[in-house]
Every structure is written in structure tokens, then in C-alpha cells.
Design a protein around this motif. Structure first.
Motif, PDB file in Angstrom:
ATOM      1  N   ALA A 100       0.747  -1.295   0.023  1.00  0.00           N
ATOM      2  CA  ALA A 100       0.017  -0.070   0.158  1.00  0.00           C
ATOM      3  C   ALA A 100       0.890   1.295  -0.045  1.00  0.00           C
ATOM      4  O   ALA A 100       0.642   2.184  -0.712  1.00  0.00           O
ATOM      5  CB  ALA A 100      -0.965  -0.055   1.151  1.00  0.00           C
ATOM      6  N   ARG A 101       1.914   1.433   0.986  1.00  0.00           N
ATOM      7  CA  ARG A 101       2.774   2.561   0.965  1.00  0.00           C
ATOM      8  C   ARG A 101       3.618   2.585  -0.500  1.00  0.00           C
ATOM      9  O   ARG A 101       3.672   3.762  -1.135  1.00  0.00           O
ATOM     10  CB  ARG A 101       4.088   2.166   1.822  1.00  0.00           C
ATOM     11  N   LYS A 102       4.045   1.668  -1.350  1.00  0.00           N
ATOM     12  CA  LYS A 102       4.551   1.688  -2.587  1.00  0.00           C
ATOM     13  C   LYS A 102       3.503   2.350  -3.555  1.00  0.00           C
ATOM     14  O   LYS A 102       3.762   3.335  -4.513  1.00  0.00           O
ATOM     15  CB  LYS A 102       4.982   0.293  -3.011  1.00  0.00           C
ATOM     16  N   ALA A 103       2.357   1.929  -3.611  1.00  0.00           N
ATOM     17  CA  ALA A 103       1.286   2.376  -4.346  1.00  0.00           C
ATOM     18  C   ALA A 103       0.936   3.776  -4.233  1.00  0.00           C
ATOM     19  O   ALA A 103       0.631   4.590  -5.133  1.00  0.00           O
ATOM     20  CB  ALA A 103      -0.213   1.577  -4.295  1.00  0.00           C
ATOM     21  N   LEU A 104       0.945   4.163  -2.839  1.00  0.00           N
ATOM     22  CA  LEU A 104       0.427   5.415  -2.294  1.00  0.00           C
ATOM     23  C   LEU A 104       2.037   6.480  -2.564  1.00  0.00           C
ATOM     24  O   LEU A 104       1.576   7.660  -3.304  1.00  0.00           O
ATOM     25  CB  LEU A 104       0.075   5.747  -0.977  1.00  0.00           C
ATOM     26  N   ARG A 105       2.879   5.950  -2.607  1.00  0.00           N
ATOM     27  CA  ARG A 105       4.315   6.723  -2.902  1.00  0.00           C
ATOM     28  C   ARG A 105       4.088   6.951  -4.487  1.00  0.00           C
ATOM     29  O   ARG A 105       4.497   8.208  -5.014  1.00  0.00           O
ATOM     30  CB  ARG A 105       5.421   6.028  -2.525  1.00  0.00           C
ATOM     31  N   HIS A 106       3.794   5.944  -5.286  1.00  0.00           N
ATOM     32  CA  HIS A 106       3.813   6.164  -6.674  1.00  0.00           C
ATOM     33  C   HIS A 106       2.570   7.380  -7.076  1.00  0.00           C
ATOM     34  O   HIS A 106       2.963   8.274  -7.903  1.00  0.00           O
ATOM     35  CB  HIS A 106       3.403   4.913  -7.298  1.00  0.00           C
ATOM     36  N   ALA A 107       1.538   7.183  -6.383  1.00  0.00           N
ATOM     37  CA  ALA A 107       0.524   8.323  -6.697  1.00  0.00           C
ATOM     38  C   ALA A 107       0.840   9.674  -6.259  1.00  0.00           C
ATOM     39  O   ALA A 107       0.678  10.471  -7.151  1.00  0.00           O
ATOM     40  CB  ALA A 107      -0.988   7.543  -5.736  1.00  0.00           C
ATOM     41  N   ILE A 108       1.624   9.589  -5.194  1.00  0.00           N
ATOM     42  CA  ILE A 108       1.926  11.017  -4.704  1.00  0.00           C
ATOM     43  C   ILE A 108       3.128  11.659  -5.758  1.00  0.00           C
ATOM     44  O   ILE A 108       3.087  12.621  -5.977  1.00  0.00           O
ATOM     45  CB  ILE A 108       2.552  10.959  -3.405  1.00  0.00           C
ATOM     46  N   ASP A 109       4.007  10.685  -6.231  1.00  0.00           N
ATOM     47  CA  ASP A 109       5.011  11.048  -6.909  1.00  0.00           C
ATOM     48  C   ASP A 109       4.751  11.281  -8.577  1.00  0.00           C
ATOM     49  O   ASP A 109       5.477  11.622  -9.265  1.00  0.00           O
ATOM     50  CB  ASP A 109       6.417  10.370  -6.926  1.00  0.00           C
ATOM     51  N   SER A 110       3.412  10.948  -8.906  1.00  0.00           N
ATOM     52  CA  SER A 110       3.101  10.947 -10.347  1.00  0.00           C
ATOM     53  C   SER A 110       3.163  12.469 -10.820  1.00  0.00           C
ATOM     54  O   SER A 110       2.742  13.247  -9.833  1.00  0.00           O
ATOM     55  CB  SER A 110       1.674  10.540 -10.605  1.00  0.00           C
ATOM     56  N   ARG A 111       3.646  12.571 -11.975  1.00  0.00           N
ATOM     57  CA  ARG A 111       3.716  13.776 -12.683  1.00  0.00           C
ATOM     58  C   ARG A 111       2.465  14.386 -13.153  1.00  0.00           C
ATOM     59  O   ARG A 111       2.340  15.601 -13.404  1.00  0.00           O
ATOM     60  CB  ARG A 111       4.653  13.822 -13.629  1.00  0.00           C
ATOM     61  N   GLU A 177       6.163  -0.027 -13.231  1.00  0.00           N
ATOM     62  CA  GLU A 177       7.086   0.654 -12.623  1.00  0.00           C
ATOM     63  C   GLU A 177       7.469   0.415 -11.047  1.00  0.00           C
ATOM     64  O   GLU A 177       7.307   1.368 -10.349  1.00  0.00           O
ATOM     65  CB  GLU A 177       6.684   2.378 -12.832  1.00  0.00           C
ATOM     66  N   GLY A 178       7.719  -0.835 -10.870  1.00  0.00           N
ATOM     67  CA  GLY A 178       8.205  -1.317  -9.489  1.00  0.00           C
ATOM     68  C   GLY A 178       7.013  -1.140  -8.365  1.00  0.00           C
ATOM     69  O   GLY A 178       7.312  -1.652  -7.271  1.00  0.00           O
ATOM     70  N   VAL A 179       5.864  -0.628  -8.943  1.00  0.00           N
ATOM     71  CA  VAL A 179       4.571  -0.471  -7.875  1.00  0.00           C
ATOM     72  C   VAL A 179       4.183  -1.649  -7.671  1.00  0.00           C
ATOM     73  O   VAL A 179       3.635  -2.250  -8.497  1.00  0.00           O
ATOM     74  CB  VAL A 179       3.591   0.455  -8.298  1.00  0.00           C
ATOM     75  N   SER A 180       3.922  -2.201  -6.366  1.00  0.00           N
ATOM     76  CA  SER A 180       3.412  -3.592  -6.019  1.00  0.00           C
ATOM     77  C   SER A 180       2.032  -3.430  -5.362  1.00  0.00           C
ATOM     78  O   SER A 180       2.016  -2.613  -4.519  1.00  0.00           O
ATOM     79  CB  SER A 180       4.186  -4.525  -5.240  1.00  0.00           C
ATOM     80  N   VAL A 181       1.045  -3.941  -5.946  1.00  0.00           N
ATOM     81  CA  VAL A 181      -0.349  -3.894  -5.377  1.00  0.00           C
ATOM     82  C   VAL A 181      -0.895  -5.184  -5.085  1.00  0.00           C
ATOM     83  O   VAL A 181      -0.673  -6.096  -5.998  1.00  0.00           O
ATOM     84  CB  VAL A 181      -1.158  -2.873  -6.195  1.00  0.00           C
ATOM     85  N   SER A 182      -1.599  -5.563  -4.105  1.00  0.00           N
ATOM     86  CA  SER A 182      -2.421  -6.768  -4.222  1.00  0.00           C
ATOM     87  C   SER A 182      -3.703  -6.524  -3.133  1.00  0.00           C
ATOM     88  O   SER A 182      -3.742  -5.591  -2.439  1.00  0.00           O
ATOM     89  CB  SER A 182      -1.364  -7.667  -3.383  1.00  0.00           C
ATOM     90  N   GLY A 183      -4.368  -7.560  -3.035  1.00  0.00           N
ATOM     91  CA  GLY A 183      -5.369  -7.692  -1.975  1.00  0.00           C
ATOM     92  C   GLY A 183      -6.692  -7.339  -2.597  1.00  0.00           C
ATOM     93  O   GLY A 183      -7.011  -7.153  -3.651  1.00  0.00           O
ATOM     94  N   ARG A 184      -7.600  -7.178  -1.593  1.00  0.00           N
ATOM     95  CA  ARG A 184      -8.920  -6.828  -1.945  1.00  0.00           C
ATOM     96  C   ARG A 184      -9.404  -5.553  -1.576  1.00  0.00           C
ATOM     97  O   ARG A 184      -8.684  -4.961  -0.495  1.00  0.00           O
ATOM     98  CB  ARG A 184      -9.969  -7.753  -1.195  1.00  0.00           C
ATOM     99  N   GLY A 185     -10.251  -4.934  -2.130  1.00  0.00           N
ATOM    100  CA  GLY A 185     -10.640  -3.749  -1.553  1.00  0.00           C
ATOM    101  C   GLY A 185     -10.077  -2.484  -2.171  1.00  0.00           C
ATOM    102  O   GLY A 185      -8.914  -2.508  -2.545  1.00  0.00           O
ATOM    103  N   ALA A 186     -10.502  -1.170  -2.029  1.00  0.00           N
ATOM    104  CA  ALA A 186      -9.833  -0.115  -2.409  1.00  0.00           C
ATOM    105  C   ALA A 186      -8.650   0.306  -1.694  1.00  0.00           C
ATOM    106  O   ALA A 186      -7.874   1.038  -2.056  1.00  0.00           O
ATOM    107  CB  ALA A 186     -11.102   1.393  -2.394  1.00  0.00           C
TER     108      ALA A 186
END
Length: 189
Positions: A100-111, A177-186
């Protein structure tokens, strides 16, 4: 051994008297005796309350704590098995949090000004949606309570995501881009 009133135990542990009485009702703590109708605790009760608090912070429920240690503070014979199971559960939660941290970090760093305009984010969402669909097909007999469980407590499958065309993403493993997500739910994408 010195004895403590409930007010003294409250002062030594920081717990409200009502919480201490609740622990008694749950079988986690017991007063050594009553004096004048009031509870009197042994000095060991301070460590017992500390143990209960540590186990709660480690993620044990009060029922699990009652199975691990009784009101005397003595550990159950199979405490290692219960502790190992909780450790595995915590390790799974740590992995979910890291993804979740990686996905959020990607979202925050998105251009991109809007996340919806980010192609990497869109691929993450598509891969996660495919994972949800595959999970739903593989376990159609899940109970309603399991389906309504919070995202952080659901079982997960890993989907790692790298820069690749969207059509190359698979349900079990997609790379963006190295972002790892998994699991259920938003909460997990």
C-alpha cells in the motif's frame, strides 16, 4: 508482597478502573481479595496488565489473550503455537502495508495533476480489478462476513506492476514501474 487498590492499579497502569473491571469479567485479571467490599490486587497485577497491553498492541484479541494467559499470568502450554500464528498474521499485514505504501508513493510522486490521467495508475487499477474478479471466481462460497471484511484483513494475492503495455498485465503478476499492489478492496491499491 504489597497489595494495591483498584485506584492504585489504575494509577500504576494508566487504565481506567472500568477497563480493569472489564479485564476481570473477561478472565484476564483477578483481584487477590476484597477488603471492605473493594478489590485488592497483588503487585503482580501491574505486570499482568502490562502483558495484556503488549499482547493487544501485537494484534491479539482479548479472547486470544485469555487463551494465551489466564488471570494468574501463567502462559498456556501451547503459547508458542499461538504466538507463531499471530506472527505469521502480522508478517502478512506488514507486507500488505508495504504494498500500500508503494502504491501511495507512486500516486504522490506521479507527474500527472489528476491521478486518473496517470497510465501507470490505470494499469494498477485494471490489474487489481482482474485480481478481484479472479478471487471472486475462485471462492464463490465465501460468507457475507468475509466479503464485507476490511481490506487490511482480507487475504491477498500479489500483483507487482512495472512499465509495460496494459495488455501484458496478468492477474497473478502485472508489472508497472516497480509498484506492487495486492489484495481486496480500494484500500490495497
Amino acid at each position: 508482597m504489597s497489595e494495591l487498590s483498584i485506584a492504585q492499579l489504575r494509577a500504576r497502569t494508566g487504565l481506567a478502573s472500568s477497563a480493569l473491571r472489564f479485564y476481570e469479567r473477561k478472565g484476564l485479571l483477578h483481584a487477590a481479595r476484597r477488603a471492605g467490599g473493594k478489590r485488592v490486587y497483588d503487585e503482580d497485577a501491574v505486570e499482568q496488565v502490562a502483558l495484556i497491553d503488549l499482547l493487544k498492541r501485537a494484534g491479539f484479541t482479548l479472547s486470544e489473550i485469555a487463551a494465551l494467559v489466564g488471570p494468574s499470568g501463567r502462559s498456556a502450554p501451547d503459547w508458542r503455537t499461538m504466538a507463531a500464528a499471530k506472527l505469521r498474521e502480522l508478517d502478512d499485514r506488514v507486507q500488505q502495508i508495504e504494498r500500500a505504501r508503494k502504491a501511495l508513493r507512486h500516486a504522490i510522486d506521479s507527474r500527472h495533476e489528476l491521478l486518473d490521467d496517470c497510465p501507470v495508475h490505470r494499469r494498477i487499477l485494471r490489474a487489481h480489478a482482474e485480481t478481484l474478479a479472479a478471487d471472486a471466481k475462485s471462492a464463490p462460497a465465501k460468507s457475507a462476513s468475509a466479503k464485507s471484511a476490511p481490506a487490511n484483513s482480507a487475504s491477498v494475492k500479489s500483483t507487482s506492476v512495472k512499465s509495460a503495455p496494459a495488455k501484458s498485465a496478468s492477474v497473478k503478476s502485472a508489472s508497472v514501474e516497480g509498484v506492487s499492489v495486492s489484495g481486496r478492496g480500494a484500500g490495497s491499491a
